[in-house]
Design an enzyme around this catalytic site. Sequence first.
Site, mmCIF file in Angstrom:
data_model
loop_
_atom_site.group_PDB
_atom_site.id
_atom_site.type_symbol
_atom_site.label_atom_id
_atom_site.label_comp_id
_atom_site.label_asym_id
_atom_site.label_seq_id
_atom_site.Cartn_x
_atom_site.Cartn_y
_atom_site.Cartn_z
ATOM 1 N N TYR A 22 0.923 -1.168 0.019
ATOM 2 C CA TYR A 22 -0.066 -0.145 0.106
ATOM 3 C C TYR A 22 0.930 1.258 -0.076
ATOM 4 C CZ TYR A 22 -4.031 -3.117 1.285
ATOM 5 O OH TYR A 22 -5.124 -4.046 1.379
ATOM 6 N N PHE A 28 -13.686 -4.826 1.316
ATOM 7 C CA PHE A 28 -14.587 -4.073 0.737
ATOM 8 C C PHE A 28 -16.265 -4.375 1.558
ATOM 9 C CE2 PHE A 28 -12.471 -4.675 -3.621
ATOM 10 C CZ PHE A 28 -11.749 -3.616 -3.240
ATOM 11 N N PRO A 29 -16.145 -4.140 2.838
ATOM 12 C CA PRO A 29 -17.022 -4.474 3.598
ATOM 13 C C PRO A 29 -18.404 -3.471 3.185
ATOM 14 C CG PRO A 29 -15.446 -3.344 4.896
ATOM 15 C CD PRO A 29 -14.918 -3.738 3.768
ATOM 16 N N LEU A 30 -18.086 -2.320 2.717
ATOM 17 C CA LEU A 30 -19.278 -1.410 2.196
ATOM 18 C C LEU A 30 -19.430 -1.546 0.654
ATOM 19 C CD1 LEU A 30 -17.969 1.833 4.306
ATOM 20 C CD2 LEU A 30 -19.836 -0.074 4.913
ATOM 21 N N GLY A 31 -18.756 -2.549 0.224
ATOM 22 C CA GLY A 31 -18.928 -2.709 -1.097
ATOM 23 C C GLY A 31 -18.002 -2.322 -1.999
ATOM 24 N N GLY A 85 -20.433 0.610 -2.597
ATOM 25 C CA GLY A 85 -19.811 1.624 -1.824
ATOM 26 C C GLY A 85 -20.913 2.261 -1.074
ATOM 27 N N LEU A 128 -25.077 2.313 -1.043
ATOM 28 C CA LEU A 128 -25.771 1.873 0.185
ATOM 29 C C LEU A 128 -26.658 2.853 0.357
ATOM 30 C CD1 LEU A 128 -22.739 0.482 2.147
ATOM 31 C CD2 LEU A 128 -24.604 -0.762 1.377
HETATM 32 N N1 NAP Z 1 -6.873 -8.756 0.640
HETATM 33 C C1 NAP Z 1 -7.188 -7.823 -0.207
HETATM 34 O O1 NAP Z 1 -7.047 -7.980 -1.425
HETATM 35 C C2 NAP Z 1 -7.735 -6.626 0.161
HETATM 36 C C3 NAP Z 1 -8.332 -5.714 -1.107
HETATM 37 C C4 NAP Z 1 -8.828 -4.622 -0.733
HETATM 38 C C5 NAP Z 1 -8.855 -4.069 0.603
HETATM 39 N N2 NAP Z 1 -8.338 -4.881 1.874
HETATM 40 C C6 NAP Z 1 -8.466 -4.316 3.233
HETATM 41 O O2 NAP Z 1 -9.519 -4.254 3.605
HETATM 42 C C7 NAP Z 1 -9.831 -2.869 4.135
HETATM 43 C C8 NAP Z 1 -11.390 -2.566 4.056
HETATM 44 O O3 NAP Z 1 -11.640 -2.062 2.338
HETATM 45 P P1 NAP Z 1 -11.799 -1.083 1.808
HETATM 46 O O4 NAP Z 1 -11.453 0.221 2.796
HETATM 47 O O5 NAP Z 1 -11.314 -0.749 0.485
HETATM 48 O O6 NAP Z 1 -13.300 -0.863 1.458
HETATM 49 P P2 NAP Z 1 -14.719 -0.351 1.885
HETATM 50 O O7 NAP Z 1 -14.608 -0.351 3.691
HETATM 51 O O8 NAP Z 1 -15.803 -1.141 1.630
HETATM 52 O O9 NAP Z 1 -14.883 1.170 1.332
HETATM 53 C C9 NAP Z 1 -14.193 2.046 1.961
HETATM 54 C C10 NAP Z 1 -14.657 3.408 1.497
HETATM 55 O O10 NAP Z 1 -15.843 3.529 2.106
HETATM 56 C C11 NAP Z 1 -15.578 4.848 2.657
HETATM 57 N N3 NAP Z 1 -16.266 5.083 4.103
HETATM 58 C C12 NAP Z 1 -15.789 4.347 5.404
HETATM 59 N N4 NAP Z 1 -16.589 4.538 6.383
HETATM 60 C C13 NAP Z 1 -17.445 5.314 5.873
HETATM 61 C C14 NAP Z 1 -18.609 5.785 6.338
HETATM 62 N N5 NAP Z 1 -18.752 5.451 7.983
HETATM 63 N N6 NAP Z 1 -19.512 6.332 6.085
HETATM 64 C C15 NAP Z 1 -19.157 6.882 4.399
HETATM 65 N N7 NAP Z 1 -18.117 6.174 3.839
HETATM 66 C C16 NAP Z 1 -17.332 5.452 4.690
HETATM 67 C C17 NAP Z 1 -14.295 5.356 2.723
HETATM 68 O O11 NAP Z 1 -14.035 6.775 2.355
HETATM 69 P P3 NAP Z 1 -13.776 7.941 3.317
HETATM 70 O O12 NAP Z 1 -12.246 7.960 3.297
HETATM 71 O O13 NAP Z 1 -14.219 9.152 2.646
HETATM 72 O O14 NAP Z 1 -14.372 7.577 4.545
HETATM 73 C C18 NAP Z 1 -13.796 4.496 1.482
HETATM 74 O O15 NAP Z 1 -13.930 5.180 0.317
HETATM 75 C C19 NAP Z 1 -8.882 -2.168 3.439
HETATM 76 O O16 NAP Z 1 -8.650 -0.925 4.244
HETATM 77 C C20 NAP Z 1 -7.688 -2.842 3.258
HETATM 78 O O17 NAP Z 1 -6.892 -2.940 4.453
HETATM 79 C C21 NAP Z 1 -7.878 -6.140 1.362
#
Ligand code: NAP
Length: 295
Positions: free
Chosen positions: A57, A208-211, A218, A222
């Site tokens: 990252y 991608f817990p928020l999609g 995303g 939602l």
């Molecule tokens: N193993 C793998 O291949 C892999 C791949 C991808 C990710 N990951 C891990 O999984 C973690 C989670 O995935 P992710 O962060 O990409 O996806 P996500 O949690 O589905 O989405 C993150 C997005 O949601 C927004 N967000 C978060 N909380 C929010 C809230 N309360 N209200 C409104 N928007 C919100 C964030 O923007 P803001 O910054 O504006 O809040 C960001 O744009 C990553 O951080 C990473 O550590 C692992």
Amino acid sequence: MNENNLGDTTVNRIGFGAMQLAGPGVFGPPADPENAKAVLRHAVANGVDHIDTAQIYGPDVVNDLIREALHPYPEGLRLATKVGGARDDKGGWLPSADPASLKRQVEENLRSLRVERLDLVNLRRFERDHPEFTNPPLADQLGALAELREEGKIDMIGISNAHLDTVESAIELTGAVCVQNAYSILNRTDDDIIELCRRHAVAFVPFFPLGSAFGAGGPRHLAADEHVSAVAAKHGATATQIALAWLLGRYERMLLIPGTSSIAHLDENLAVGRIELDADDLERLEKVQAIPLGA
Ligand SMILES: NC(=O)c1ccc[n+]([C@@H]2O[C@H](COP(=O)([O-])OP(=O)(O)OC[C@H]3O[C@@H](n4cnc5c(N)ncnc54)[C@H](OP(=O)(O)O)[C@@H]3O)[C@@H](O)[C@H]2O)c1
């Protein structure tokens, strides 16, 4: 019965995913590194004891931020990382998954996080999102990580981006303690893997817990969903909170790592444990339309 939720340890079910702290495209530094460090400190000060990261990252950017913000690390903080990928000079994702490369990446994570042992290393496979990449034999990859576990450089091993049969083999071959695959209320394709995890008391840590921040899913999607927003209104919650609460209710060893670069969003995410969805809510949320990942 083993009550621990991550291998032989227990973490708070709402952790933090640090990927969003890098610059755009998870490449290079963020616009405001001090804000990123403040988010990390706020997370830990408010009970987060499980942070997901990766040396790729940035590269190095996110691990550097974690180290600068939190080292010396508080007792009980679990740092989880992943190996198996690399970046090209434009930020493109490449496989780097032969046993020697995996060992080198573990060393890079040890160095950039400044720890002697990584709490959890996920083997990041590319069999789902990049089936065109060649995946080396799983036993060889896990064997390399198991050797490092023997040497004391890794505590626990997990598997990521993997199909059901790969997860089954990883549990059998190395005692994998968690699966990190994409999963959310908008993408339930891994229900069968969650059942497998349940049978083996293995954690499921959805990314991608928020999609996903990258595709059509995303937070905005939602909020626009009539079923999610109806349940959110009933609980005086946000749509993202309902999506996270739904995940928590899905499986007792579902560990969340939502990513955000905003303290306000972080606070909302940390408050999700207080939301209790009832049978009517769950029935309504069954109607949420899944969307293909990356759409
Ligand atoms: N193993 C793998 O291949 C892999 C791949 C991808 C990710 N990951 C891990 O999984 C973690 C989670 O995935 P992710 O962060 O990409 O996806 P996500 O949690 O589905 O989405 C993150 C997005 O949601 C927004 N967000 C978060 N909380 C929010 C809230 N309360 N209200 C409104 N928007 C919100 C964030 O923007 P803001 O910054 O504006 O809040 C960001 O744009 C990553 O951080 C990473 O550590 C692992």
